[in-house]
Scaffold this active site. Sequence first.
Site, PDB file in Angstrom:
ATOM      1  N   SER A  41       0.822  -1.208   0.000  1.00 33.21           N
ATOM      2  CA  SER A  41       0.000   0.000   0.000  1.00 33.21           C
ATOM      3  C   SER A  41       0.859   1.262   0.000  1.00 33.21           C
ATOM      4  O   SER A  41       1.987   1.269   0.489  1.00 33.21           O
ATOM      5  CB  SER A  41      -0.921   0.021   1.215  1.00 33.21           C
ATOM      6  OG  SER A  41      -1.688  -1.145   1.287  1.00 33.21           O
TER       7      SER A  41
HETATM    8  N1  SAH Z   1      -1.168  -4.198   3.673  1.00 32.93           N
HETATM    9  C1  SAH Z   1      -0.434  -4.748   2.553  1.00 32.93           C
HETATM   10  C2  SAH Z   1      -1.161  -4.480   1.267  1.00 32.93           C
HETATM   11  C3  SAH Z   1      -1.305  -5.696   0.418  1.00 32.93           C
HETATM   12  S1  SAH Z   1      -2.444  -5.530  -0.940  1.00 32.93           S
HETATM   13  C4  SAH Z   1       0.983  -4.185   2.552  1.00 32.93           C
HETATM   14  O1  SAH Z   1       1.254  -3.254   3.299  1.00 32.93           O
HETATM   15  O2  SAH Z   1       1.832  -4.706   1.812  1.00 32.93           O
HETATM   16  C5  SAH Z   1      -3.833  -6.421  -0.315  1.00 32.93           C
HETATM   17  C6  SAH Z   1      -3.628  -7.865  -0.002  1.00 32.93           C
HETATM   18  O3  SAH Z   1      -4.901  -8.414   0.313  1.00 32.93           O
HETATM   19  C7  SAH Z   1      -3.074  -8.727  -1.133  1.00 32.93           C
HETATM   20  O4  SAH Z   1      -1.879  -9.321  -0.706  1.00 32.93           O
HETATM   21  C8  SAH Z   1      -4.159  -9.786  -1.367  1.00 32.93           C
HETATM   22  O5  SAH Z   1      -3.665 -11.054  -1.684  1.00 32.93           O
HETATM   23  C9  SAH Z   1      -4.877  -9.781  -0.031  1.00 32.93           C
HETATM   24  N2  SAH Z   1      -6.242 -10.305  -0.029  1.00 32.93           N
HETATM   25  C10 SAH Z   1      -7.230 -10.176  -0.953  1.00 32.93           C
HETATM   26  N3  SAH Z   1      -8.336 -10.809  -0.557  1.00 32.93           N
HETATM   27  C11 SAH Z   1      -8.066 -11.357   0.675  1.00 32.93           C
HETATM   28  C12 SAH Z   1      -8.808 -12.142   1.612  1.00 32.93           C
HETATM   29  N4  SAH Z   1     -10.082 -12.516   1.395  1.00 32.93           N
HETATM   30  N5  SAH Z   1      -8.195 -12.514   2.755  1.00 32.93           N
HETATM   31  C13 SAH Z   1      -6.897 -12.163   3.005  1.00 32.93           C
HETATM   32  N6  SAH Z   1      -6.154 -11.432   2.158  1.00 32.93           N
HETATM   33  C14 SAH Z   1      -6.723 -11.022   1.009  1.00 32.93           C
END
Ligand code: SAH
Length: 215
Positions: free
Chosen positions: A64
């Site tokens: 993010s």
């Molecule tokens: N907070 C993270 C952002 C990652 S992007 C950071 O700082 O790097 C969002 C993430 O949500 C992705 O890795 C994706 O795989 C995950 N995601 C999507 N749907 C999900 C679900 N149902 N349960 C858990 N993770 C999920």
Amino acid sequence: MESHDLSVPRHRMVDHDLRRRSLRDERVLAAMAHVPREEFVPRWLRDQAYADQPLEIGDGQTISQPYMVAATLELARIGAGDRVLDVGTGSGYAAAVASLVASELYSIERIDGLARTAARRLQRLGYDVKVRVGDGSLGWPDAAPFDAIVAAAAGPVIPESWKAQLADGGRIVAPIGPRWEQQLVRVTKRGDEFETETLMEVRYVPLIGDQGYDN
Ligand code: SAH
């Protein structure tokens, strides 16, 4: 380990991209000034670690944008004694920042490889975060109730399971909506009532799961 020190661009990011854009929670800002984002991005993107933008982390996912990480934690009003669920571990960056602001941090990721890498990285860097692979659209029932639930992936609605796993007075801050027109929403639980506020327009990857979108 990279030899050059990136604390200068990190502090510039906090002043320029966070404070100047009206973020005010000093505990969140201190955590943002502390966590080395360069450790959470692929090696070849390290020199972009403090640009205020999301970056690719593999598996079609992104770390993010720093502003959104800080704004989400500020809007969730996370206190030092709080138990927090972070949905969408990704790189583990937001979880690392949140772990410095909260008391207990649970983070759930649906993609096995990302969860494993993030868990290893968080441990190596010394962040106390419990990471699990699973469908975060169902929350983390065994660890509930949570004082705050924050999400980095956008579903069609706020999952009922998140509301059910919220402590009284607890807050959910999550993006809601289709691919191009999501809103960041805050839901606050007051007794049996849920107050919903729409905060700002945002763009996140989709929440894929039982109470999110289909794969
Ligand atoms: N907070 C993270 C952002 C990652 S992007 C950071 O700082 O790097 C969002 C993430 O949500 C992705 O890795 C994706 O795989 C995950 N995601 C999507 N749907 C999900 C679900 N149902 N349960 C858990 N993770 C999920």
